[in-house]
Design a protein around this motif. Structure first.
Motif, PDB file in Angstrom:
ATOM      1  N   GLU A 215       0.929  -1.051   0.043  1.00 16.97           N
ATOM      2  CA  GLU A 215      -0.123  -0.118  -0.127  1.00 16.97           C
ATOM      3  C   GLU A 215       0.887   1.244   0.148  1.00 16.97           C
ATOM      4  O   GLU A 215       0.407   2.325   0.055  1.00 16.97           O
ATOM      5  CB  GLU A 215      -0.876  -0.131   1.077  1.00 16.97           C
ATOM      6  N   GLN A 216       2.094   1.113   0.010  1.00 13.80           N
ATOM      7  CA  GLN A 216       3.185   2.142   0.125  1.00 13.80           C
ATOM      8  C   GLN A 216       3.031   3.264   1.216  1.00 13.80           C
ATOM      9  O   GLN A 216       3.120   4.290   1.231  1.00 13.80           O
ATOM     10  CB  GLN A 216       3.135   3.044  -1.231  1.00 13.80           C
ATOM     11  N   ASP A 217       2.711   2.427   2.498  1.00  8.34           N
ATOM     12  CA  ASP A 217       2.563   3.097   3.580  1.00  8.34           C
ATOM     13  C   ASP A 217       4.030   3.136   4.449  1.00  8.34           C
ATOM     14  O   ASP A 217       4.169   2.120   5.112  1.00  8.34           O
ATOM     15  CB  ASP A 217       1.401   2.435   4.298  1.00  8.34           C
ATOM     16  N   VAL A 218       4.579   4.091   4.010  1.00  7.26           N
ATOM     17  CA  VAL A 218       6.089   4.145   4.527  1.00  7.26           C
ATOM     18  C   VAL A 218       6.108   4.150   6.344  1.00  7.26           C
ATOM     19  O   VAL A 218       6.938   3.383   6.813  1.00  7.26           O
ATOM     20  CB  VAL A 218       7.013   5.375   3.938  1.00  7.26           C
ATOM     21  N   ASN A 219       5.218   5.080   6.680  1.00  5.99           N
ATOM     22  CA  ASN A 219       5.287   5.154   8.222  1.00  5.99           C
ATOM     23  C   ASN A 219       4.945   3.755   8.902  1.00  5.99           C
ATOM     24  O   ASN A 219       5.556   3.206   9.898  1.00  5.99           O
ATOM     25  CB  ASN A 219       4.378   6.180   8.806  1.00  5.99           C
ATOM     26  N   ARG A 220       4.006   2.924   8.344  1.00  2.09           N
ATOM     27  CA  ARG A 220       3.383   1.882   9.094  1.00  2.09           C
ATOM     28  C   ARG A 220       4.312   0.797   8.517  1.00  2.09           C
ATOM     29  O   ARG A 220       4.615  -0.098   9.585  1.00  2.09           O
ATOM     30  CB  ARG A 220       1.943   1.515   8.237  1.00  2.09           C
ATOM     31  N   ALA A 221       5.252   0.813   7.545  1.00  4.90           N
ATOM     32  CA  ALA A 221       6.117  -0.142   7.324  1.00  4.90           C
ATOM     33  C   ALA A 221       7.311  -0.196   8.389  1.00  4.90           C
ATOM     34  O   ALA A 221       7.736  -1.180   9.022  1.00  4.90           O
ATOM     35  CB  ALA A 221       6.492  -0.101   6.076  1.00  4.90           C
ATOM     36  N   ILE A 222       7.813   1.191   8.831  1.00  7.67           N
ATOM     37  CA  ILE A 222       8.858   1.329   9.506  1.00  7.67           C
ATOM     38  C   ILE A 222       8.218   0.805  10.915  1.00  7.67           C
ATOM     39  O   ILE A 222       9.009   0.332  11.721  1.00  7.67           O
ATOM     40  CB  ILE A 222       9.211   3.025   9.547  1.00  7.67           C
ATOM     41  N   GLU A 223       7.125   1.313  11.333  1.00  4.59           N
ATOM     42  CA  GLU A 223       6.600   0.976  12.794  1.00  4.59           C
ATOM     43  C   GLU A 223       6.337  -0.541  12.787  1.00  4.59           C
ATOM     44  O   GLU A 223       6.403  -0.913  13.951  1.00  4.59           O
ATOM     45  CB  GLU A 223       5.253   1.510  12.826  1.00  4.59           C
ATOM     46  N   THR A 224       6.025  -1.115  11.902  1.00  7.00           N
ATOM     47  CA  THR A 224       5.733  -2.657  11.949  1.00  7.00           C
ATOM     48  C   THR A 224       7.506  -3.278  12.220  1.00  7.00           C
ATOM     49  O   THR A 224       7.132  -4.180  13.077  1.00  7.00           O
ATOM     50  CB  THR A 224       5.194  -3.282  10.595  1.00  7.00           C
ATOM     51  N   VAL A 225       8.208  -2.970  11.433  1.00 10.93           N
ATOM     52  CA  VAL A 225       9.442  -3.179  11.810  1.00 10.93           C
ATOM     53  C   VAL A 225      10.065  -2.970  13.112  1.00 10.93           C
ATOM     54  O   VAL A 225      10.449  -4.178  13.739  1.00 10.93           O
ATOM     55  CB  VAL A 225      10.830  -2.734  10.813  1.00 10.93           C
TER      56      VAL A 225
END
Length: 237
Positions: A215-225
């Motif tokens: 979904e190209q949600d950069v912030n959520r990708a970082i938060e998930t890691v």
């Protein structure tokens, strides 16, 4: 011929001899090329000795010396009673592996955190349709393995998923660095899955990461890691 011409001729001959590779060095170079090209993959057993003797057209002693040299360098590893396997894709990777072996699982996890956080961020920005298909393929493989309670298959699918995320970053240097961690990645993921009381948490949070990247949600990708690394650190404690 005067003395200066003689000295020049001797110098040229010396350089020529020095530059010629020995048979052992030639075999080492050829094996390195096979590994770096991916024809011999990390984790795979190398072909039988007689096949290699014929392939490289060298003696048994020459081949064995070349293999010993590559074992010493860390590109190959010999397992008692099993054979010789590819351990690293390059001399740089082998040196990196040796350094990682001297580190604790917590230190390895912290390096993973740095690389995977950047990889996830770039993947969310740059992923293409081919990347999306690969991510979906490996997260589905993780799901099937978890449902079947096949821990070994789950670990392998999880490693391939993480590598696919790195590929989706389209940063060749980052991909290479992560590739050099593969052997230690196997070890750390194995220990984390073993310590985890809930494999479904491990799966669900990786599903969240894949969704964020797609979904190209950069912030959520970082938060998930950040979330799953924090959970793994808690497991270690």
């Amino acid at each position: 011929m005067n003395q200066s011409s003689y000295k020049l001729e001797v110098y040229i001959l010396t350089i020529s001899k020095t530059n010629r590779l020995s048979l052992v060095e030639q075999v080492v170079s050829q094996i390195e090329s096979l590994i770096e090209s991916g024809e011999w993959k990390i984790g795979n057993q190398i072909p039988p000795e007689m096949d290699l003797i014929q392939q490289f057209d060298v003696s048994r002693n020459t081949l064995r010396e070349a293999v010993r040299s590559l074992v010493y360098a860390g590109l190959l590893v010999t397992k008692q009673g099993k054979g010789t396997f590819v351990r690293s894709s390059s001399a740089l990777g082998a040196a990196f592996e040796r350094r990682i072996q001297q580190s604790s699982i917590l230190e390895t996890l912290e390096v993973r955190h740095a690389l995977e956080r950047e990889g996830a961020q770039l993947a969310a920005l740059r992923r293409n349709q081919e990347d999306i298909e690969q991510l979906r393929f490996y997260i589905s493989a993780c799901r099937r393995a978890a449902e079947a309670k096949d821990i070994k298959a789950y670990e392998e699918a999880d490693i391939q998923l993480h590598k696919s995320i790195m590929v989706s970053s389209h940063n060749d240097l980052l991909i290479d660095l992560y590739e050099h961690m593969e052997y230690s990645l196997h070890e750390s993921i194995h220990q984390i899955v073993e310590m985890s009381s809930d494999v479904n948490f491990h799966l669900n949070i990786h599903c969240k990461l894949v969704d964020a990247i797609i979904e190209q949600d950069v912030n959520r990708a970082i938060e998930t890691v950040n979330e799953y690394i924090a959970q793994f650190k808690k497991s270690l404690e």
